[in-house]
Design an enzyme around this catalytic site. Structure first.
Site, PDB file in Angstrom:
ATOM      1  CD  GLU A 168      40.634  33.637  43.429  1.00 34.97           C
ATOM      2  OE1 GLU A 168      41.236  33.636  42.346  1.00 34.97           O
ATOM      3  OE2 GLU A 168      40.252  34.687  43.997  1.00 34.97           O
ATOM      4  CD  GLU A 176      37.290  41.403  41.410  1.00 34.95           C
ATOM      5  OE1 GLU A 176      37.226  40.227  41.016  1.00 34.95           O
ATOM      6  OE2 GLU A 176      38.224  41.818  42.133  1.00 34.95           O
ATOM      7  N   GLY A 223      36.847  41.308  50.277  1.00 34.15           N
ATOM      8  CA  GLY A 223      37.376  41.815  49.021  1.00 34.15           C
ATOM      9  C   GLY A 223      36.343  41.787  47.909  1.00 34.15           C
ATOM     10  CB  ALA A 224      35.887  42.242  44.743  1.00 36.50           C
ATOM     11  CG  MET A 225      35.151  35.417  43.667  1.00 31.18           C
ATOM     12  SD  MET A 225      36.925  35.119  43.423  1.00 31.18           S
ATOM     13  CE  MET A 225      36.870  33.911  42.104  1.00 31.18           C
ATOM     14  CD  GLU A 226      38.414  36.411  39.865  1.00 30.18           C
ATOM     15  OE1 GLU A 226      39.364  35.625  39.676  1.00 30.18           O
ATOM     16  OE2 GLU A 226      38.342  37.149  40.870  1.00 30.18           O
ATOM     17  CG  ASN A 227      31.912  34.549  41.772  1.00 34.33           C
ATOM     18  OD1 ASN A 227      32.785  33.716  41.962  1.00 34.33           O
ATOM     19  ND2 ASN A 227      31.415  35.299  42.736  1.00 34.33           N
ATOM     20  CG  HIS A 259      39.696  38.699  37.209  1.00 35.44           C
ATOM     21  ND1 HIS A 259      40.891  38.103  36.899  1.00 35.44           N
ATOM     22  CD2 HIS A 259      39.868  39.285  38.433  1.00 35.44           C
ATOM     23  CE1 HIS A 259      41.755  38.323  37.884  1.00 35.44           C
ATOM     24  NE2 HIS A 259      41.171  39.045  38.816  1.00 35.44           N
TER      25      HIS A 259
END
Length: 867
Positions: free
Chosen positions: A127, A307, A272-276, A310
């Site tokens: 992202e 997350e 951070g964090a990522m909503e894959n 998302h």
């Protein structure tokens, strides 16, 4: 050559022309630590045969390109991160073979080597547009496709992706180094966007379980981390929050979880964090090597739930272009706090939101870069800069208002219809408002124009006169708007009247709690709203506008109310009222309406009564940031000494082993100033002083050592000894930060060289070293670094071309801005920098925001010390 800009106009034209069916992506991770092999096969249609378009790829070396069987010369068709495609057929197949470079900053395919055991860990983070650093693609959210990943890696590794992991197949011959290798052929994903595709590979430690929702859906679960952190993974707590979230969201949305599994991987050097979908990545900061307060467990739960939201809003239905980024983030933010409050043990989540995240939105909304929630972002660079407190926190607060405005049932009925209509596709704000309008029977166009399409907050102030007996003869609410954004909005607020009531114990231990003795709700509109219902009421000790935090609006106090806060903010019996007041006080400090000495005195008076450790630590964080950004360096030792004196007394009086005890120790760990205070830190470190219940674990030891370094009481020898106790990546970061904190020119120069000169420095290390480097009481050592900052900034911008909310260059620009050197001369230097050359929009924004802080710092320093 640096990659070209991605624009809304070009991607809209490409989306009009192309429709993408599928990708096969082959990644070879066995070739060493610098680059990896990437082969991508794209199958897509073209609405106008014979037309031209382009694909996106940022590669170290492009070996081969084949379009519909014809070989293209990479030198002729590759430029600026694009592959030119001409004479397209109705149906097309593009095959691209390349060598791509591993990332050290979390953009693309990140590679980390664990210093504790030498094990290798890889993960992707795409992202907003970094999938093109890993495989050739059409890099835009609205060209969704099915993705099948085929990953060749050392056979003993774990390899994860969006889809369930297949059994690996041995590869013959072995990897170049002779190590046995295998290939994982993942099944195709549903139709998703490029930026949420994902790979994680390495010697990850995994714990697997499954969960059956009340609707009967069985969802495989996994949590993972690097092997050296396995003892700190805490799968029980993480799985519990995950199950609670899945149950809550599937019931709320009345839509099954849309993907095949739900993995959560805690990865190194990620901020951070990522909503894959199916493969969420999160920072290792949410794995606790040492004891933390319950605040951090609440933050972790909110991140998990953010997350997870998302998966529906962002992954199942995705924005068409990045100017609707706010929809993704605001919705997930709002739902995370809703789920925390209603489905987990963190029932006070909305109070935490009021005291923390919402303040972030207020602060961002008053910067010169403030933009509407629904911002116009014609380029990716401009859109990326809007990963901010407006898109997250203000948007969430306004969505919360919208839920109240249309009704919760109508709101989520509309959301469900939106999911059903646009499932595995793309949508816009207009699509969502249309769905909500149908479900609620309301037209939302005026609401959207008022709240989503204008920038800046409104400020509400009480206005009144009193009679001879102290009663209100009349009362009104005044509404103001910032000069840059002169929009007055309608607000539904509560007004609370609070008085000290004898006989009711106060949290601060003083006689007489502050209790609400009257409450009314009013609709505020225009510049002045009369409130006749309060005529005749006695003037209370405190008037609280926006009581119960019903609206998104700044509030201010009359003199008597402000005096009550200064002496008695800890006396509130109601935690939300106290939080609303602290929020307003914080904003007054940040806007240079209340001096830092006055705020520090109020904090020292009131924090001992604060029962919420979450709000308490928010206040400590605000104080730390305010001192760094606004304080006169000559006042800083006195201010920190006051905080440390209060912290020491509260630390010694705290219940052994309590969260509050740890919070006081942490506060003392960055404020200790006097010889006695520093002796206490040194004694805790060497064991000569023991406070029952306070464990001197790894993270607290490093915090205390850094403060001793900053005060000149410790240096390299002590740092080296502590690093031997903690031979981990985190230990290396902490050691680098401690060295940066040492108050001499040589250590500052070494820290600057590390931050400004290293091409491989990660974000976590940058953040920690920058904080230690920029101690405001070291302003006398930091003088030369103002010019060095402006010299280095364009170089860092050019060298670190990755974008997105967690980019190194944005962090460098914000963290190393010379706040402590605020002066009229610095304002002139900033203006020269901005005028002497054309700057990219995101660089200009960073410097312009810093300039605004300098102006406020100068105003703040001119304020009287009292409230």
């Amino acid at each position: 050559m640096p990659p070209g800009e991605i624009t809304r106009a070009e991607t809209a034209e490409r989306a009009r022309l192309l429709s993408v069916d599928s990708y096969d992506v082959y990644l070879d991770l066995t070739g060493g630590g610098e680059t990896f092999g990437s082969t991508s096969v794209l199958r897509f249609g073209c609405a106008e045969p014979g037309a031209s378009s382009y694909a996106d790829l940022i590669a170290e070396n492009v070996r081969q390109i084949t379009l519909n069987g014809s070989v293209l010369d990479p030198a002729a068709v590759c430029s600026g991160g694009r592959i030119a495609l001409s004479d397209l057929a109705a149906r097309n197949e593009l095959r691209v073979v390349a060598d791509c470079r591993y990332s050290s900053t979390g953009a693309g395919l990140h590679r980390a080597v664990d210093s504790a055991d030498g094990k290798v860990y890889l993960y992707t983070n795409f992202e907003p547009a970094d999938a093109r650093r890993v495989f050739a693609n059409f890099e835009q959210p609205d060209l969704k496709a099915e993705f099948a990943f085929h990953v060749t890696a050392p056979a003993h590794w774990t390899v994860l992706s969006n889809q369930p992991a297949p059994e690996p197949e041995p590869v013959t011959p072995a990897a170049p180094d002779g190590e046995p290798a295998a290939v994982w052929h993942f099944p195709p994903t549903p139709r998703i966007s490029t930026y949420v595709t994902a790979i994680a590979a390495g010697e990850y430690h995994l714990v697997r379980e499954s969960h059956a929702t009340p609707g009967g859906q069985v969802i495989p679960l996994a949590v993972g981390c690097r092997a050296s952190l396995a003892a700190h993974l805490d799968p029980g707590e993480i799985f519990q929050i995950t199950r609670q979230g899945l149950d809550f969201y599937t019931a709320l949305f009345q839509t099954p979880y849309p993907f095949a599994k739900y993995d959560q991987v805690f990865v190194p050097e990620f901020p951070g964090a990522m909503e894959n979908p199916g493969c969420v990545t999160m920072s290792e900061q949410f794995l606790f090597r040492s004891r933390v307060t319950d605040t951090m467990y609440q933050v972790r739960a909110e991140v998990i739930l953010h997350e997870m939201a998302h998966m529906w809003f962002g992954d199942l239905v995705t924005m068409r272009w990045w100017d609707d980024l706010w929809l993704n983030e605001s919705f997930a933010e709002c739902c995370a706090f809703l789920a925390s409050a209603e489905a987990t043990r963190f029932t006070g989540a909305w109070t935490t939101f009021c005291g923390g995240r919402k303040n972030w939105g207020y602060m961002q909304d008053q910067l010169p870069s403030a933009h509407p929630i629904a911002a116009n972002a014609p380029t990716l660079t401009e859109a990326s800069a809007n990963f901010d407190g407006i898109s997250y926190a203000k948007g969430a607060a306004v969505l919360k208002q919208l839920v109240a405005y249309v009704g919760r049932d109508a709101f989520f009925t509309g959301v469900r219809a939106y999911f059903a209509e646009h499932s595995f596709g793309n949508a816009t704000l207009t699509d969502l408002l249309r769905a909500l309008g149908r479900s609620s029977g309301r037209s939302l166009s005026d609401w959207s124009k008022t709240w989503l399409e204008t920038a800046g907050p409104n400020t509400l102030r009480p206005e009144f006169e009193t009679g001879p007996a102290g009663e209100f003869t009349w009362f009104a609410v005044l509404q103001e708007a910032p000069e840059r954004h002169p929009v007055l909005r309608p607000h539904r607020i509560a007004i609370g009247l609070y008085n000290r009531v004898d006989g009711v114990p106060a949290p601060d231990g003083e006689p007489g709690a502050l209790l609400r003795t009257r409450r009314i709700e009013v609709d505020v509109s225009g510049a002045r709203t009369a409130v006749p219902d309060l005529a005749g009421a006695p003037q209370p000790d405190l008037i609280l506008l926006n009581d119960d935090d019903l609206g998104y609006a700044l509030i201010r106090f009359d003199p008597r109310s402000l005096a009550t806060l200064a002496s008695s903010i800890g006396a509130f019996a109601d935690s939300l009222a106290r939080t609303v007041c602290w929020s307003a006080v914080i904003d007054m400090v940040q806007q240079a309406e209340l001096s830092l000495p006055a705020f520090t005195a109020m904090l020292c008076t009131g924090m001992g009564a604060e029962q919420s450790v979450s709000l308490l630590q928010t206040l400590h964080d605000v104080a730390a940031q305010a001192i760094t950004r606004f304080a006169d360096p000559q006042w800083v030792p006195r201010g920190k000494q006051q905080l440390a004196s209060a912290a020491e007394g509260l630390l010694r009086a705290a219940a052994p082993g309590s969260d509050h005890q740890l919070a006081w120790a942490q506060l003392l760990g960055w404020t200790a100033t006097t010889p006695g205070q520093l002796d206490l830190l040194a004694g805790l470190l060497d064991g000569s002083i023991v406070l029952p219940g306070l464990g001197m674990d790894t993270e607290l030891r490093w915090a205390l050592l850094q403060r001793l370094c900053a005060a000149g009481r410790a240096s390299d020898a002590e740092i080296d000894a502590e690093a031997e106790r903690d031979p981990t990546d985190a230990g290396r970061r902490h050691a680098a930060a401690c060295r940066a904190a040492v108050p001499d020119a040589a250590h500052k120069a070494a820290a600057w060289a590390l931050m400004a000169g290293s091409q491989d420095l990660g974000l976590e290390t940058l953040a920690e070293v920058a904080s230690a480097f920029a101690q405001p009481e070291h302003a006398h050592l930091l003088g030369p670094y103002a010019d060095r900052y402006f010299e280095a900034l364009p170089q860092v911008w050019a060298a670190r071309d990755e974008g997105g909310p967690g980019s190194f260059r944005l962090a460098f620009g914000h963290l190393l801005f010379p706040y402590s050197l605020a002066s009229p001369e610095l304002l002139v230097r900033i203006d020269v920098f901005l005028s002497e050359a054309a700057r990219s929009p995101d660089l200009t924004r960073v410097v312009t925001e810093g300039r605004d802080v300098v102006e406020r710092a100068l105003r703040s320093r001119a304020l009287p010390d009292g409230p």
